[in-house]
Structure formats: C-alpha cells, structure tokens
Design a protein around this motif. Structure first.
Motif, PDB file in Angstrom:
ATOM      1  N   HIS A 274       6.548 -54.363   4.777  1.00 51.08           N
ATOM      2  CA  HIS A 274       6.119 -53.527   5.495  1.00 51.08           C
ATOM      3  C   HIS A 274       4.858 -52.687   4.907  1.00 51.08           C
ATOM      4  CE1 HIS A 274       9.339 -54.923   8.225  1.00 51.08           C
ATOM      5  NE2 HIS A 274       8.412 -54.270   9.345  1.00 51.08           N
ATOM      6  N   ILE A 275       3.766 -52.247   5.761  1.00 51.84           N
ATOM      7  CA  ILE A 275       2.857 -51.128   4.986  1.00 51.84           C
ATOM      8  C   ILE A 275       2.500 -50.107   6.178  1.00 51.84           C
ATOM      9  CG2 ILE A 275       0.637 -50.792   4.219  1.00 51.84           C
ATOM     10  CD1 ILE A 275       0.849 -53.494   2.670  1.00 51.84           C
ATOM     11  N   VAL A 276       2.557 -48.936   5.880  1.00 51.75           N
ATOM     12  CA  VAL A 276       2.387 -47.669   6.718  1.00 51.75           C
ATOM     13  C   VAL A 276       1.203 -47.153   6.011  1.00 51.75           C
ATOM     14  CG1 VAL A 276       3.044 -45.504   7.907  1.00 51.75           C
ATOM     15  CG2 VAL A 276       4.750 -47.501   7.608  1.00 51.75           C
ATOM     16  N   VAL A 277       0.128 -46.713   6.849  1.00 55.69           N
ATOM     17  CA  VAL A 277      -1.262 -46.158   6.246  1.00 55.69           C
ATOM     18  C   VAL A 277      -1.391 -44.928   7.021  1.00 55.69           C
ATOM     19  CG1 VAL A 277      -3.685 -46.678   6.147  1.00 55.69           C
ATOM     20  CG2 VAL A 277      -2.106 -48.457   6.106  1.00 55.69           C
ATOM     21  N   THR A 278      -2.050 -44.044   6.035  1.00 59.51           N
ATOM     22  CA  THR A 278      -2.024 -42.509   6.630  1.00 59.51           C
ATOM     23  C   THR A 278      -3.548 -42.393   6.794  1.00 59.51           C
ATOM     24  OG1 THR A 278      -2.713 -41.239   4.585  1.00 59.51           O
ATOM     25  CG2 THR A 278      -0.341 -41.524   5.127  1.00 59.51           C
ATOM     26  N   GLU A 279      -3.928 -41.076   7.516  1.00 60.16           N
ATOM     27  CA  GLU A 279      -5.168 -40.638   7.510  1.00 60.16           C
ATOM     28  C   GLU A 279      -5.801 -40.458   6.247  1.00 60.16           C
ATOM     29  OE1 GLU A 279      -5.791 -36.644   9.058  1.00 60.16           O
ATOM     30  OE2 GLU A 279      -3.626 -36.238   8.318  1.00 60.16           O
ATOM     31  N   ARG A 280      -7.054 -40.339   6.418  1.00 64.28           N
ATOM     32  CA  ARG A 280      -7.899 -39.915   5.020  1.00 64.28           C
ATOM     33  C   ARG A 280      -7.784 -38.534   4.439  1.00 64.28           C
ATOM     34  NH1 ARG A 280     -13.840 -43.369   6.168  1.00 64.28           N
ATOM     35  NH2 ARG A 280     -12.859 -45.279   6.569  1.00 64.28           N
ATOM     36  N   VAL A 281      -7.734 -38.585   3.204  1.00 65.47           N
ATOM     37  CA  VAL A 281      -7.344 -37.093   2.556  1.00 65.47           C
ATOM     38  C   VAL A 281      -8.218 -37.166   1.286  1.00 65.47           C
ATOM     39  CG1 VAL A 281      -5.333 -38.006   1.601  1.00 65.47           C
ATOM     40  CG2 VAL A 281      -5.602 -35.749   2.095  1.00 65.47           C
ATOM     41  N   GLU A 282      -8.394 -36.141   0.747  1.00 63.67           N
ATOM     42  CA  GLU A 282      -8.829 -35.833  -0.563  1.00 63.67           C
ATOM     43  C   GLU A 282      -8.000 -36.457  -1.526  1.00 63.67           C
ATOM     44  OE1 GLU A 282     -12.072 -34.562  -1.185  1.00 63.67           O
ATOM     45  OE2 GLU A 282     -12.340 -34.405   0.940  1.00 63.67           O
ATOM     46  N   PRO A 283      -8.735 -37.042  -2.608  1.00 63.11           N
ATOM     47  CA  PRO A 283      -7.894 -37.898  -3.640  1.00 63.11           C
ATOM     48  C   PRO A 283      -6.828 -36.938  -4.034  1.00 63.11           C
ATOM     49  CG  PRO A 283     -10.335 -37.946  -3.982  1.00 63.11           C
ATOM     50  CD  PRO A 283     -10.204 -37.012  -2.808  1.00 63.11           C
ATOM     51  N   LEU A 284      -5.620 -37.677  -4.230  1.00 62.85           N
ATOM     52  CA  LEU A 284      -4.505 -37.068  -4.690  1.00 62.85           C
ATOM     53  C   LEU A 284      -3.914 -37.423  -6.030  1.00 62.85           C
ATOM     54  CD1 LEU A 284      -2.478 -37.765  -1.140  1.00 62.85           C
ATOM     55  CD2 LEU A 284      -3.378 -35.650  -2.028  1.00 62.85           C
ATOM     56  N   PHE A 285      -4.388 -38.735  -6.741  1.00 57.63           N
ATOM     57  CA  PHE A 285      -3.905 -39.508  -7.790  1.00 57.63           C
ATOM     58  C   PHE A 285      -4.614 -39.746  -8.732  1.00 57.63           C
ATOM     59  CE2 PHE A 285      -1.134 -40.425  -3.870  1.00 57.63           C
ATOM     60  CZ  PHE A 285      -0.317 -39.620  -4.069  1.00 57.63           C
ATOM     61  N   SER A 286      -4.404 -39.442  -9.947  1.00 56.72           N
ATOM     62  CA  SER A 286      -5.390 -40.087 -10.903  1.00 56.72           C
ATOM     63  C   SER A 286      -4.884 -41.607 -11.575  1.00 56.72           C
ATOM     64  CB  SER A 286      -5.583 -39.116 -12.189  1.00 56.72           C
ATOM     65  OG  SER A 286      -4.046 -38.724 -12.689  1.00 56.72           O
ATOM     66  N   HIS A 287      -3.678 -41.763 -11.113  1.00 55.66           N
ATOM     67  CA  HIS A 287      -2.898 -43.209 -11.753  1.00 55.66           C
ATOM     68  C   HIS A 287      -2.596 -43.783 -10.209  1.00 55.66           C
ATOM     69  CE1 HIS A 287      -2.410 -40.499 -15.033  1.00 55.66           C
ATOM     70  NE2 HIS A 287      -2.268 -41.593 -15.639  1.00 55.66           N
ATOM     71  N   VAL A 288      -2.312 -45.067 -10.445  1.00 53.39           N
ATOM     72  CA  VAL A 288      -1.893 -45.877  -9.486  1.00 53.39           C
ATOM     73  C   VAL A 288      -0.211 -45.781  -9.406  1.00 53.39           C
ATOM     74  CG1 VAL A 288      -1.675 -48.378  -8.364  1.00 53.39           C
ATOM     75  CG2 VAL A 288      -3.363 -47.549  -9.818  1.00 53.39           C
ATOM     76  N   LEU A 289       0.221 -45.569  -8.082  1.00 51.17           N
ATOM     77  CA  LEU A 289       1.667 -45.180  -7.859  1.00 51.17           C
ATOM     78  C   LEU A 289       1.860 -46.606  -7.183  1.00 51.17           C
ATOM     79  CD1 LEU A 289       1.939 -41.638  -6.671  1.00 51.17           C
ATOM     80  CD2 LEU A 289       1.560 -42.681  -9.073  1.00 51.17           C
ATOM     81  N   GLY A 290       3.205 -47.073  -7.711  1.00 50.78           N
ATOM     82  CA  GLY A 290       3.671 -48.536  -7.129  1.00 50.78           C
ATOM     83  C   GLY A 290       3.755 -48.628  -5.550  1.00 50.78           C
ATOM     84  N   GLN A 291       4.534 -47.611  -4.896  1.00 56.62           N
ATOM     85  CA  GLN A 291       4.641 -47.665  -3.661  1.00 56.62           C
ATOM     86  C   GLN A 291       3.862 -46.726  -2.729  1.00 56.62           C
ATOM     87  OE1 GLN A 291       8.860 -47.817  -2.846  1.00 56.62           O
ATOM     88  NE2 GLN A 291       9.029 -49.513  -4.268  1.00 56.62           N
ATOM     89  N   ILE A 292       2.935 -46.007  -3.402  1.00 52.89           N
ATOM     90  CA  ILE A 292       2.000 -45.030  -2.712  1.00 52.89           C
ATOM     91  C   ILE A 292       0.551 -45.474  -3.181  1.00 52.89           C
ATOM     92  CG2 ILE A 292       1.841 -42.655  -2.261  1.00 52.89           C
ATOM     93  CD1 ILE A 292       4.533 -42.172  -2.904  1.00 52.89           C
ATOM     94  N   ARG A 293      -0.225 -45.899  -2.493  1.00 53.32           N
ATOM     95  CA  ARG A 293      -1.510 -46.239  -3.050  1.00 53.32           C
ATOM     96  C   ARG A 293      -2.538 -45.637  -2.167  1.00 53.32           C
ATOM     97  NH1 ARG A 293      -5.542 -51.163  -2.446  1.00 53.32           N
ATOM     98  NH2 ARG A 293      -7.351 -50.073  -3.336  1.00 53.32           N
TER      99      ARG A 293
END
Length: 370
Positions: free
Chosen positions: A232-251
C-alpha cells in the motif's frame, strides 16, 4: 510478422529490455496485456535502492549497485532521446529505525553482507539518532538511528516508463497493446505466441510479464516460482521540500507530495485496499517525521509486487526450449538501468545462463546435503 525477439510484458522490465535490445540493432515486438494487468510499474515508490539488497546473495548486492551506478547514464540518454526528464537523483538514502530492535536488525544485516564478497563497497553504515537529525532536521525524537547508504536514489517510475516506451516506438519497437498472451509454442526455428489478438512469431521470446511469468513459463520449460505480494501507498498534499536525502518509507516527490509506505501482504491477486494497513503506514510515518501530521492525505492505493521465494531476481534461458528467456524481479525500478544497458545485450550471447548463473530458478530446487 516475425521478429528477432518477442518481449512479453510492457512494464518497466519489458520496456527496459526492449529498449536495450533495440540499441543492439535487433528487431523487437513488445506485447502488453493492457491496463487491466496487475502492473507493478504503476504502484511503486520509485526508489533506486542499494542498501539491504542482496542479504544472502552477494551477486544481487553487486547487481543492484551496478544498476545504481548506471542510472545516470540511462537517465541522461532518455532525456536526450525523448526530452523526458525522469527525475533521477542519488543523494543517498536513510532507513529510519524507531527502536533498538530495528537498529540491531539493520546492524546485523550490514555485518552479514560485509562477510559476502563484493558487498562492502556499497558504503552502507549505521548512524545514531543525533546524526540522523543533523542530516534531516524534520526527523522526530523517536528515531534512534538509521541505516545510511550513499548510493541510494529515486526516479519517477511513470515518467521512466513513458520515456522507455517513447524511445522504443521511436526506434522501431513494434508495440502491441491489448495483446494478452494465451500460449507459447515452438515454430520452426523460433516461437509462436498466441494472443487475444492473433498469433505472432519470433526467433526468441522473453518472459517479462511479472506475476504472469509463472503460468507462461510452463509453455517453454521454465519453472518460475513468483507470487504476488500486496503493498500500500498513501500520498499527502504538496508541501515545500522537507528532506535532502531519500527516506526508505517516506519519499517526497519532485512535485512536493509525500508518499508513505510500505506494507507486505500475501493475499494472492487481491488488490483491494486494506484501511488498517494504511493506518499503520501513516502512524509509523508520523512517528518518524512528526510534521507530517499536519498534511492532508489526498490519495492512496494498493498494488502487487512480483516476489520470488527468496526475493531475488530470476534470469534464465530455457534448456528445453533454447531462445526462450525469463527476466523477472521485484526491483524493476532499481534494476531498469542494468536491464537496459547490461542484461539486454547478453540476451544475444550463448553465455547468458553462465553470466547470470546465480539468478537461475534452479537455485530453488537444490537438494540439501545429508
């Protein structure tokens, strides 16, 4: 119409192989069941992931690293050829741990993999929670540490599939949508593939139909023990950039939405949505990154992975029907570059099985020594 190769499957695996074959100059017909198929290509995170790949098979660890190294070349080629930017980035990846048990599990995996040949070069290491928060300030206090790998990255899987199809069409791949394969049989010096829209002949045939390969393999003497696994995948609304790396289960995508995953259920070919699983995804994500709690959820879905018994790819040319191959894996995004630029040319060689011996389905039939 006869062709040098018939590729059965129009997803990321089949399209990458078709793309690579056309680069060698051979003729290709690509058969695609259509949008009613259980497409893994439309239901994934888009990670080009190296860390944790190959725990128990060092050849897979090296193959994943090789494909990650090849991704810049593939992305650049597709941009030049099609004008499509597939959004490939390789900033490094973090797999966040919410407790000491998860931390030790990753730590033990690194130790095991470092004892395998050719794996240490993937650069994976454990970092503590304070270092994680220095790298990613939005990570919350419950995170005790993370597994970090500098070779992890992301790509837009839908744009990648579009670019591969566009270039295949541009270079003469005969793409046949709505052609579900019903059976495969020998035909003079090649094969006849019977589809819902008639029969097609070719000198060689490649099974790249994901979970459909198990049934199709029976026609050409290949035992392909793959099975579906629902995620399963859940998607949020658009938001300003949060991360500078790739997170395994939060992209976070380039468009700004945040994709949350993932789950694993053995439920056969059931793609119905499990709300309890989605709730667990959201709960874990908020524990890792508390600021996600303020975001609206805008869509969600489930899809089926293609899993072998050990989770590793299956590559093989049939000994009973030479010229019939299987190319299947659950890492169609990560391995797309390797499939297009390295595996596809090997399909023309007589040494295919030798080159990919570790990935043969015969590994599942080895009898234990008594």
């Amino acid at each position: 119409m006869s062709s040098d190769f018939i590729v059965i499957g129009g997803g990321l695996v089949g399209a990458a192989v078709s793309y690579g074959l056309r680069r060698t100059g051979v003729s290709v017909i690509m058969l695609d069941e259509g949008d009613t198929a259980f497409r893994a290509s439309r239901g994934n995170f888009g990670l080009v992931w190296v860390q944790s790949k190959g725990d128990g098979m060092h050849e897979y660890a090296a193959w994943s690293k090789k494909s990650s190294d090849l991704w810049p070349e593939l992305a650049s080629s597709l941009k030049e050829e099609t004008g499509i930017d597939v959004g490939h980035h390789r900033p490094g990846g973090l797999e966040l741990c919410l407790d000491e048990d998860e931390f030790r599990e990753f730590e033990n995996s690194i130790a095991r993999m470092h004892n395998q040949p050719d794996v240490g070069e993937n650069g994976r290491r454990m970092i503590d929670g304070d270092e994680v928060r220095k790298l990613e300030p939005h990570v919350g206090p419950e995170v005790v540490g993370a597994s970090y790998c500098p070779h992890d990255g992301v790509v837009n899987p839908l744009l990648t599939l579009r670019a591969l199809h566009r270039q295949c069409k541009k270079t003469g791949v005969d793409y046949r949508p709505e052609h579900k394969t019903l059976s495969i049989g020998p035909d003079m010096d090649g094969f006849k593939v019977n589809t819902t829209k008639g029969s097609i002949t070719g000198h060689r045939v490649i099974l790249a139909a994901g979970n459909g390969n198990r049934e199709l393999g029976q026609f050409v003497g290949l035992d392909i023990p793959v099975s579906p696994q629902r995620g399963h995948i859940v998607v949020t609304e658009r938001v300003e950039p949060l991360f500078s790396h790739v997170l395994g289960q939060i992209r976070q995508t380039d468009e700004g939405t945040v994709m949350l995953g993932a789950t694993a259920e053995d439920v056969g070919f059931d793609t119905s949505f499990n709300f309890d699983m989605a709730a667990k995804i959201v709960d874990r994500a908020i524990r890792k990154v508390p600021s996600l709690k303020t975001l609206k959820l805008i869509r969600s879905w489930s899809a089926l992975r293609i899993m072998s018994p050990d989770g590793f790819p299956i590559y093989e040319e049939s000994s009973e029907f030479p010229g019939a191959f299987v190319v299947t894996c659950h890492s169609g995004v990560t391995l797309a570059a390797a499939h297009a630029l390295k595996l596809a040319p090997q399909l023309l060689e007589k040494t295919f099985n030798t080159s990919f011996a570790a990935f043969s389905p015969r590994r599942f039939n080895v009898q234990p020594i008594t």
